[in-house]
Design a protein around this motif. Structure first.
Motif, PDB file in Angstrom:
ATOM      1  N   UNK A  49     -22.645 -16.769  93.464  1.00 49.66           N
ATOM      2  CA  UNK A  49     -22.927 -17.954  94.063  1.00 49.66           C
ATOM      3  C   UNK A  49     -23.622 -17.719  95.213  1.00 49.66           C
ATOM      4  N   UNK A  50     -24.932 -18.612  95.492  1.00 50.45           N
ATOM      5  CA  UNK A  50     -25.708 -18.539  96.813  1.00 50.45           C
ATOM      6  C   UNK A  50     -25.050 -19.343  97.794  1.00 50.45           C
ATOM      7  N   UNK A  51     -24.726 -18.920  99.044  1.00 47.78           N
ATOM      8  CA  UNK A  51     -23.928 -19.551 100.098  1.00 47.78           C
ATOM      9  C   UNK A  51     -24.971 -20.044 101.152  1.00 47.78           C
ATOM     10  N   UNK A  52     -25.024 -21.156 101.664  1.00 42.27           N
ATOM     11  CA  UNK A  52     -25.805 -21.657 102.721  1.00 42.27           C
ATOM     12  C   UNK A  52     -24.963 -22.164 103.921  1.00 42.27           C
ATOM     13  N   UNK A  53     -25.069 -21.757 104.852  1.00 45.92           N
ATOM     14  CA  UNK A  53     -24.506 -22.258 105.988  1.00 45.92           C
ATOM     15  C   UNK A  53     -25.064 -23.432 106.623  1.00 45.92           C
ATOM     16  N   UNK A 113     -24.982 -28.613  96.664  1.00 45.56           N
ATOM     17  CA  UNK A 113     -23.887 -28.327  95.629  1.00 45.56           C
ATOM     18  C   UNK A 113     -24.371 -28.754  94.126  1.00 45.56           C
ATOM     19  N   UNK A 114     -25.299 -29.802  93.993  1.00 44.57           N
ATOM     20  CA  UNK A 114     -25.820 -30.310  92.879  1.00 44.57           C
ATOM     21  C   UNK A 114     -26.767 -29.116  92.450  1.00 44.57           C
ATOM     22  N   UNK A 115     -27.363 -28.345  93.371  1.00 43.40           N
ATOM     23  CA  UNK A 115     -28.376 -27.292  92.841  1.00 43.40           C
ATOM     24  C   UNK A 115     -27.636 -25.986  92.703  1.00 43.40           C
ATOM     25  N   UNK A 116     -26.479 -25.952  92.483  1.00 46.82           N
ATOM     26  CA  UNK A 116     -25.658 -24.900  92.274  1.00 46.82           C
ATOM     27  C   UNK A 116     -25.388 -23.801  93.418  1.00 46.82           C
ATOM     28  N   UNK A 117     -25.623 -24.087  94.734  1.00 52.04           N
ATOM     29  CA  UNK A 117     -25.612 -23.371  95.943  1.00 52.04           C
ATOM     30  C   UNK A 117     -24.180 -23.968  96.633  1.00 52.04           C
ATOM     31  N   UNK A 118     -23.589 -22.834  97.520  1.00 52.18           N
ATOM     32  CA  UNK A 118     -22.428 -23.437  97.982  1.00 52.18           C
ATOM     33  C   UNK A 118     -22.405 -23.730  99.441  1.00 52.18           C
ATOM     34  N   UNK A 146     -36.668 -26.323  99.821  1.00 53.00           N
ATOM     35  CA  UNK A 146     -37.062 -25.195 100.273  1.00 53.00           C
ATOM     36  C   UNK A 146     -36.124 -24.254 100.316  1.00 53.00           C
ATOM     37  N   UNK A 147     -34.916 -24.579 100.607  1.00 50.08           N
ATOM     38  CA  UNK A 147     -33.714 -23.538 100.669  1.00 50.08           C
ATOM     39  C   UNK A 147     -33.131 -23.388  99.232  1.00 50.08           C
ATOM     40  N   UNK A 148     -33.234 -24.270  98.442  1.00 44.75           N
ATOM     41  CA  UNK A 148     -33.060 -23.917  96.883  1.00 44.75           C
ATOM     42  C   UNK A 148     -34.120 -23.033  96.490  1.00 44.75           C
ATOM     43  N   UNK A 149     -35.157 -23.281  96.416  1.00 41.76           N
ATOM     44  CA  UNK A 149     -36.382 -22.526  96.070  1.00 41.76           C
ATOM     45  C   UNK A 149     -36.581 -21.136  96.605  1.00 41.76           C
ATOM     46  N   UNK A 150     -36.072 -21.039  97.977  1.00 35.40           N
ATOM     47  CA  UNK A 150     -36.121 -19.873  98.616  1.00 35.40           C
ATOM     48  C   UNK A 150     -37.668 -19.792  99.310  1.00 35.40           C
ATOM     49  N   UNK A 151     -38.143 -21.010  99.411  1.00 33.89           N
ATOM     50  CA  UNK A 151     -39.480 -21.284  99.745  1.00 33.89           C
ATOM     51  C   UNK A 151     -39.715 -21.235 101.321  1.00 33.89           C
ATOM     52  N   UNK A 152     -39.595 -20.177 101.923  1.00 35.80           N
ATOM     53  CA  UNK A 152     -39.696 -19.958 103.406  1.00 35.80           C
ATOM     54  C   UNK A 152     -39.844 -18.655 103.678  1.00 35.80           C
TER      55      UNK A 152
END
Length: 322
Positions: free
Chosen positions: A2-6, A28-33, A120-126
């Motif tokens: 699982x990808x984790x986002x602070x 959470x809905x996008x599958x990230x923690x 942007x975070x979900x897609x790693x678009x940065x």
């Protein structure tokens, strides 16, 4: 895995609390923690009750190391981003700021782009931008007495409101000037639009590698802002003429008292601050937007296809062909 986002929010502001709830649900809905500090989770729970009960939050530094997080989303103003930079220092974690404050120079997006920021975070678009930071060392009576760091600036200020402080400024081991003043700001390009800007310093584009020194209300004929090489050593000494105490502030957050005879040395830090960037907005445009600068009447660059050669240019061309 699982990808984790602070997720860091200014929990003393209702809009930041609501934004944190929104971001946590969407991550959470996008599958990230979503991962939060334990104290922030407690503060949120006190305000919002059970609204985040169904989200399996990770607790930063207890069950999720900061270094394991992919990016840090900061909901607040520049002050919140400075606090976040201090928290994640050493973790190699890029920060994406969503401005809920006033100026928000360090933020990547505004509150109206909250949904886009999550995507942007979900897609790693940065991309990750490296911002210069300062290493700060303090000496007294020949002894090393303290260390700190700063993203914006290290400022030496007078302790007593009613009196000036006598300082001598130095670049690369050579004295430049001495004067009574309210203080001196030593800043990065990032900090040039913060305290240094208010003290009359130059605006330095973030891409420029340089160090800035700006006296504050100096009682002197020569008290100009100085721009030095990024590998220079800037120093300020507190003179002992009036037995006046000083105070060192780093980013307006960390402080240390400076008795007479203290010396503060500032160099470029080996560890930059990482910012997650999406927009490729030129800094000049950001400057105009953030400070609401007047640009009425601007016509823009002349289209080369619409330019007319002058007779002088024609004659020069003919001469070169002879």
């Amino acid at each position: 895995m699982t990808r984790e986002i602070l997720l860091l929010a200014h929990t003393g502001r209702r809009d930041a609390v609501d934004a944190a709830v929104t971001v946590a649900h969407r991550l959470h809905s996008a599958g990230l923690r979503p991962v939060m500090l334990e104290r922030d989770i407690a503060s949120l729970s006190h305000v919002i009750g059970e609204r985040m009960r169904d989200i399996p939050l990770g607790v930063a530094e207890r069950d999720v190391p900061l270094s394991r997080c992919e990016v840090g989303m900061v909901l607040g103003g520049d002050g919140s981003i400075l606090r976040a930079a201090d928290l994640v220092r050493g973790a190699g974690l890029p920060l994406m700021g969503v401005n809920l404050g006033h100026v928000g120079f360090l933020a990547e997006s505004e509150r109206t782009e909250l949904d886009a920021s999550v995507q942007w975070v979900v897609d790693q678009n940065y991309t990750v931008e490296r911002r210069m930071a300062l290493d700060v060392q303090v000496w007294h009576a020949g002894r090393h007495v303290g260390s700190s760091w700063a993203l914006n600036e290290a400022s030496i200020e007078k302790q007593s409101r009613e009196r000036m402080i006598d300082l001598i400024i130095e670049i690369d081991g050579r004295p430049v000037s001495a004067f009574g003043c309210d203080g001196v700001v030593m800043a990065t390009p990032t900090g040039s639009t913060a305290y240094a800007f208010s003290a009359g310093g130059p605006v330095v584009w973030p891409e420029v590698q340089a160090l800035v020194m700006v006296p504050i209300s100096a009682h002197a004929l020569f008290s100009r802002p100085l721009v030095a090489d990024p590998d220079s050593i800037m120093a300020v000494e507190v003179l002992q003429r009036e037995d006046e105490q000083g105070v060192l502030w780093c980013d307006g957050r960390r402080f240390m008292e400076l008795p007479p005879g203290s010396r503060v040395e500032v160099t470029r830090s080996a560890e930059p601050v990482l910012l997650a960037r999406v927009h490729q907005t030129p800094f000049s445009e950001r400057l105009v937007d953030k400070f609401n600068l007047p640009t009425t009447g601007w016509r823009g660059p002349v289209d080369p296809a619409n330019q007319v050669e002058s007779s002088e240019t024609v004659h020069q061309g003919e001469a070169s062909q002879r």
